[in-house]
Structure formats: structure tokens, C-alpha cells
Motif scaffolding. Structure first.
Motif, PDB file in Angstrom:
ATOM      1  N   ARG A 165      -0.386  13.188   5.515  1.00 15.28           N
ATOM      2  CA  ARG A 165       0.324  11.908   5.553  1.00 15.28           C
ATOM      3  C   ARG A 165       0.923  11.546   4.202  1.00 15.28           C
ATOM      4  O   ARG A 165       2.077  11.092   4.125  1.00 15.28           O
ATOM      5  CB  ARG A 165      -0.623  10.798   6.023  1.00 15.28           C
ATOM      6  CG  ARG A 165       0.017   9.419   6.016  1.00 15.28           C
ATOM      7  CD  ARG A 165      -0.848   8.378   6.656  1.00 15.28           C
ATOM      8  NE  ARG A 165      -1.063   8.666   8.063  1.00 15.28           N
ATOM      9  CZ  ARG A 165      -1.544   7.779   8.936  1.00 15.28           C
ATOM     10  NH1 ARG A 165      -1.856   6.567   8.534  1.00 15.28           N
ATOM     11  NH2 ARG A 165      -1.729   8.105  10.194  1.00 15.28           N
ATOM     12  N   ALA A 166       0.159  11.737   3.144  1.00 15.84           N
ATOM     13  CA  ALA A 166       0.667  11.369   1.820  1.00 15.84           C
ATOM     14  C   ALA A 166       1.946  12.135   1.493  1.00 15.84           C
ATOM     15  O   ALA A 166       2.916  11.555   0.974  1.00 15.84           O
ATOM     16  CB  ALA A 166      -0.404  11.619   0.756  1.00 15.84           C
TER      17      ALA A 166
ATOM     18  N   SER B 128       0.717   0.804  10.071  1.00 18.84           N
ATOM     19  CA  SER B 128       0.020   1.540   9.023  1.00 18.84           C
ATOM     20  C   SER B 128       0.535   1.104   7.650  1.00 18.84           C
ATOM     21  O   SER B 128       1.720   0.790   7.499  1.00 18.84           O
ATOM     22  CB  SER B 128       0.228   3.044   9.185  1.00 18.84           C
ATOM     23  OG  SER B 128       1.502   3.436   8.723  1.00 18.84           O
TER      24      SER B 128
ATOM     25  N   HIS C 167       1.214   2.835   5.039  1.00 20.83           N
ATOM     26  CA  HIS C 167       2.277   3.723   4.565  1.00 20.83           C
ATOM     27  C   HIS C 167       3.622   3.346   5.180  1.00 20.83           C
ATOM     28  O   HIS C 167       4.645   3.260   4.484  1.00 20.83           O
ATOM     29  CB  HIS C 167       1.956   5.186   4.927  1.00 20.83           C
ATOM     30  CG  HIS C 167       0.841   5.780   4.142  1.00 20.83           C
ATOM     31  ND1 HIS C 167      -0.483   5.623   4.496  1.00 20.83           N
ATOM     32  CD2 HIS C 167       0.840   6.549   3.015  1.00 20.83           C
ATOM     33  CE1 HIS C 167      -1.239   6.259   3.625  1.00 20.83           C
ATOM     34  NE2 HIS C 167      -0.471   6.835   2.722  1.00 20.83           N
TER      35      HIS C 167
ATOM     36  N   HIS D  30      10.109   8.611   1.274  1.00 16.30           N
ATOM     37  CA  HIS D  30      10.645   7.757   0.204  1.00 16.30           C
ATOM     38  C   HIS D  30      11.764   8.480  -0.546  1.00 16.30           C
ATOM     39  O   HIS D  30      12.838   7.904  -0.789  1.00 16.30           O
ATOM     40  CB  HIS D  30       9.530   7.363  -0.767  1.00 16.30           C
ATOM     41  CG  HIS D  30       8.659   6.243  -0.280  1.00 16.30           C
ATOM     42  ND1 HIS D  30       8.981   4.921  -0.450  1.00 16.30           N
ATOM     43  CD2 HIS D  30       7.468   6.251   0.364  1.00 16.30           C
ATOM     44  CE1 HIS D  30       8.038   4.157   0.065  1.00 16.30           C
ATOM     45  NE2 HIS D  30       7.097   4.947   0.573  1.00 16.30           N
TER      46      HIS D  30
ATOM     47  N   TYR E 137       4.988  10.869   3.669  1.00 20.07           N
ATOM     48  CA  TYR E 137       5.565   9.592   3.255  1.00 20.07           C
ATOM     49  C   TYR E 137       6.206   9.666   1.875  1.00 20.07           C
ATOM     50  O   TYR E 137       7.202   8.986   1.611  1.00 20.07           O
ATOM     51  CB  TYR E 137       4.526   8.467   3.351  1.00 20.07           C
ATOM     52  CG  TYR E 137       4.465   7.917   4.761  1.00 20.07           C
ATOM     53  CD1 TYR E 137       5.381   6.965   5.185  1.00 20.07           C
ATOM     54  CD2 TYR E 137       3.537   8.392   5.682  1.00 20.07           C
ATOM     55  CE1 TYR E 137       5.358   6.473   6.479  1.00 20.07           C
ATOM     56  CE2 TYR E 137       3.505   7.916   6.984  1.00 20.07           C
ATOM     57  CZ  TYR E 137       4.425   6.957   7.377  1.00 20.07           C
ATOM     58  OH  TYR E 137       4.415   6.488   8.662  1.00 20.07           O
ATOM     59  N   GLN E 138       5.675  10.506   0.996  1.00 21.50           N
ATOM     60  CA  GLN E 138       6.344  10.705  -0.285  1.00 21.50           C
ATOM     61  C   GLN E 138       7.721  11.326  -0.064  1.00 21.50           C
ATOM     62  O   GLN E 138       8.718  10.906  -0.662  1.00 21.50           O
ATOM     63  CB  GLN E 138       5.509  11.604  -1.195  1.00 21.50           C
ATOM     64  CG  GLN E 138       6.160  11.904  -2.543  1.00 21.50           C
ATOM     65  CD  GLN E 138       6.438  10.651  -3.360  1.00 21.50           C
ATOM     66  OE1 GLN E 138       5.680   9.682  -3.317  1.00 21.50           O
ATOM     67  NE2 GLN E 138       7.546  10.645  -4.096  1.00 21.50           N
TER      68      GLN E 138
END
Length: 441
Positions: free
Chosen positions: A145-146, A221, A223, A153, A149-150
């Protein structure tokens, strides 16, 4: 905010509708999945009703029981919408595109081309993708997930920067002098993140609305809310109760405030599945006839939701007073309280299920007033800025909503009498933007 008006959008999926079995309805062409002409008709019907946008989800993989069920996508969102844009004048197009598997330059080019072709009516629903079936189609593993989402962005920042790399007055287009473009106003962006990069520039001028509108979609969420708060002008979601919707909308508005934005710049759009019919009974009968065996297959789920064992042979018999006395809404499913309320109104389990209590969104069934009352209640409770509608059967369900519900909303002063403008931004009531958001620069 006394001048707030309801925003309406409509999901466009497979050419049939959003009720199981819609493709088998006797008045539906079973070949509609491969006929863009059908989706053009539905888009034109929605435009007649003043809808601000069509929304196309996208799941680029085959799933489910495809022997008996449809593939719940239009064939290709960008290609079909490009065709639809040439047959409509005001309705916008919010298309889903993955930040996980699509390169920012391609996304920027394709969506801005659609925006120019449609004269400023395009929007990008920027989503991350975690489904293994989709990942397999792109030949890549599922990122955590990290990382997803990075990358999201980075992708949105690059896309918006590319959109602004052709400055608004770069196109001189002067035949007499021989100057086509001012090269000082068409410049590379040279952005590189940890996951994606692009040199630019993008060789496309601004549209009538400047550039496409950014949307995001999903649940609450942290994020996703952070992503939406920084970049989005629209948030498309699934919620079942006013309380749940208001809490999610407040969280979204807080995320926008934390990003340095006016929370009113983000529109919170909730799902609503509709069956318009002369009476509630007529609507339930329509849904039962079209859904077929799906309703009976859902009976065990209903039993679990309300804590009552319902035997298949009793599916058409309202619950007894003893059963209702022992019934309780499951705390694990927010739809359970709705199911229990409908059961306590005296409907049979088959009718309770036909009310759509196990569907993905709230369901309204019956005459125009039923649908208008639901939307008015949610809107005035500030649980929604608008609704993305999922008609049961497109072939007649869109026209029925436009003819029976839209006039009531207008009579109540809840819905615009016509299009505010010709662009998606104007009809959503969101600010102009060109390039990366000023609050991020």
C-alpha cells in the motif's frame, strides 16, 4: 452555502444495467456490450436530465461467473467515451485510470486529448490498483500500500505538471508571421520521483476548462483521504447510511483543509441504485423478475444480517412477530439495520432482498417521490454533495429517472434547471486549475 444544488452523475458499465440479469431483460439487446451506440443513447438520456457526468469504473481483468453474468466494464473507457463525446454537448466524463500500472505521460496525453475533443468535459478518476488478477495482466507483482500511494502522489503531480507544460498563451498560431508556438512557453517539466518520471513537455494546448478534473474513489482509508485532500475535486464513494456518509464527508473536508485547500472545492458523490416504477410493488416485481435466481441465493446472507434463520420455503412469507422480536442488526455490516427496518415494515424476505439491502449502495424503488425524498434527505443532512446513479436497466431506467425524478428535484429547488456551463468544472462548481495545484507549487 444556501445556493448548493445536487450534482448528478451516472455510472456507465456494460451496456445493460446494474441489476443482476439486466442483460436478459426482454427489452434489452444482449449484444449491447459491444455496441457503443447503446452507451451513446444512455449518455444522451442522462444529458437530457442535466447530469453533470458519466462515471466509468474500470477493472481490466475477467472475473466472476462470466458464463452467466456480464463483464461489468465498458470495453475501453477512453475509446468509448471519445465516441460518446462527439454525440453529446454538455455532460462530462469521469474515467478511471490506474496510477499503479499506467505511466503518467500516457495518462496525461490521453486524458487531455479527451478533454480537448470534448471541449472541456473530461475528468480522471485516479486510483491505485491492488488486485492480483489485474497485476497479472500487466505482468507485475502487487505492490504494498505504501508504494502504491507514493506512486499515486508522484503520478498525479507529474500528470498535472505535464498538463500545464503547454502554457495557456503558448499557441501563437499566426499564419502571417509564421510563428506557431512560443517555445519559451512550452517547456520540459523534468520531474523524477522514486517510482515514476517524465521529461515533458506535453504537446497539447489547454481545453475550454484548462485541464481535466481530478477525482478519486473508494472508502475512508487515511491514504486515500490524504490523496483526495491534496489533489481531487471529486470523491466517488460507497456508503449506506447518512451517519456513515457524513462522517466520511467530514473526514474528506478535513483532509482538504490540512492540504491548504477550501473544503468546498471537493465534491462528495455517493452511490444510489435506482428502480423507477409507478409503485413500490411494481418496482419490486420488476427487480424480482430481472434478478431471477440471484435473490433466492442471497437468502442465507439476509438471515445472517438480521440474526433470523429463514427457510427457503418461507421466502414469500413476512417474518412472524416472534422472529422480528428476536431479530437484530449485525454490527459487522452497515446494511443490516436497513434490512431489518425493511423487514419490520412487513415485507417478505424476497421483497426485502428486492429492496436491494445486499447491494453495493443504497437502493431506491418506486415512484419519483421515493427517489427525490432519499436524495433530499441526504443532501440536506450534508451527507452528500451529489449522487452517482446506477439505474437497474439502462434501456428504460435512465429515461424513467429523467422523466419522473428530475422534475421533482427541480420543483423543490434542489437541482439546476439546466447546465450551468459547457465544461465539467462549471457544472461541478469546482475552481479553475491549470497545471499543478497552486497550493502544491
Amino acid at each position: 452555502m444556501a445556493d448548493r444544488k445536487i450534482i448528478l452523475g451516472m455510472v456507465l458499465t456494460d451496456g445493460y444495467g446494474n441489476l443482476p440479469g439486466a442483460w436478459r431483460a426482454p427489452h434489452v439487446d444482449p449484444g449491447n456490450y459491444a455496441k457503443v451506440e447503446a452507451n451513446i443513447r444512455y449518455a444522451q438520456a442522462a444529458e437530457r436530465g442535466g447530469f453533470a457526468f458519466l462515471f466509468t469504473p474500470d477493472f481490466p481483468a475477467v472475473r466472476g461467473d462470466v458464463e452467466h453474468s456480464t463483464i461489468s466494464n465498458i470495453m475501453d473507457p477512453l475509446m468509448e467515451t471519445a465516441a460518446i463525446s462527439q454525440a453529446t454537448s454538455n455532460i462530462g466524463f469521469v474515467l478511471t485510470g490506474s496510477t499503479t500500472f499506467q505511466e503518467p505521460f500516457n495518462t496525461a496525453r490521453q486524458f487531455k486529448t479527451l478533454d480537448i475533443m470534448s471541449h472541456g468535459r473530461a475528468g480522471w478518476n485516479a486510483v491505485t490498483t491492488s488486485d492480483p488478477a489485474v497485476a497479472a495482466n500487466y505482468g507485475k507483482p502487487v505492490a504494498d500500500r505504501a508504494e502504491r500511494y507514493q506512486r499515486a502522489h508522484e503520478s498525479i503531480q507529474i500528470v498535472q505538471s505535464l498538463w500545464g507544460s503547454w502554457q495557456k498563451d503558448a499557441w501563437i498560431n499566426d499564419q502571417e508571421s509564421g510563428r506557431f508556438i512560443d517555445p519559451s512557453k512550452l517547456q520540459p517539466i523534468n520531474l523524477r520521483g522514486e517510482h515514476v518520471a517524465s521529461r515533458g513537455p506535453l504537446a497539447l494546448p489547454p481545453s475550454e476548462q484548462g485541464q481535466p478534473v481530478i477525482f478519486t474513489s473508494g472508502g475512508p482509508s487515511p491514504h486515500l483521504l490524504a490523496l483526495a485532500g491534496r489533489y481531487a475535486s471529486g470523491f466517488i464513494t460507497e456508503v449506506w447510511t447518512i451517519e456513515e456518509a457524513r462522517a466520511q464527508r467530514d473526514a474528506l473536508r478535513n483532509a482538504a483543509h490540512e492540504a491548504g485547500r477550501d473544503p468546498d472545492e471537493i465534491k462528495f458523490i455517493v452511490g444510489l441504485m435506482t428502480t423507477v416504477a409507478p409503485t413500490v410493488r411494481d418496482g419490486l416485481d420488476r427487480r424480482i423478475a430481472i434478478a431471477g435466481d440471484v435473490i433466492e441465493a442471497r437468502l442465507p446472507h439476509l438471515s445472517a444480517m438480521i440474526g433470523v434463520q429463514i427457510q427457503p420455503q418461507h421466502i414469500d412469507k413476512p417474518l412472524s412477530s416472534e422472529q422480528l422480536a428476536g431479530a437484530h442488526a449485525s454490527p459487522m455490516d452497515p446494511r443490516s439495520a436497513i434490512a431489518l427496518r425493511v423487514a419490520r415494515e412487513g415485507w417478505s424476505p424476497r421483497d426485502v432482498l428486492a429492496h436491494g439491502v445486499i447491494d453495493y449502495h443504497p437502493v431506491t424503488v418506486g415512484p419519483g417521490k421515493v427517489h427525490a425524498d432519499h436524495m433530499q434527505e441526504w443532501f440536506e443532512a450534508e451527507a452528500a454533495d451529489g449522487f452517482w446513479l446506477a439505474p437497474d436497466v439502462y434501456e428504460d431506467g435512465v429515461d424513467a429517472f429523467v422523466d419522473e425524478v428530475v422534475p421533482i428535484l427541480r420543483e423543490r429547488g434542489l437541482y439546476p434547471d439546466g447546465y450551468v456551463g459547457s465544461t465539467l468544472r462549471e457544472n461541478l462548481g469546482v475552481p479553475d486549475q491549470y497545471g499543478l495545484g497552486a497550493w502544491l507549487s
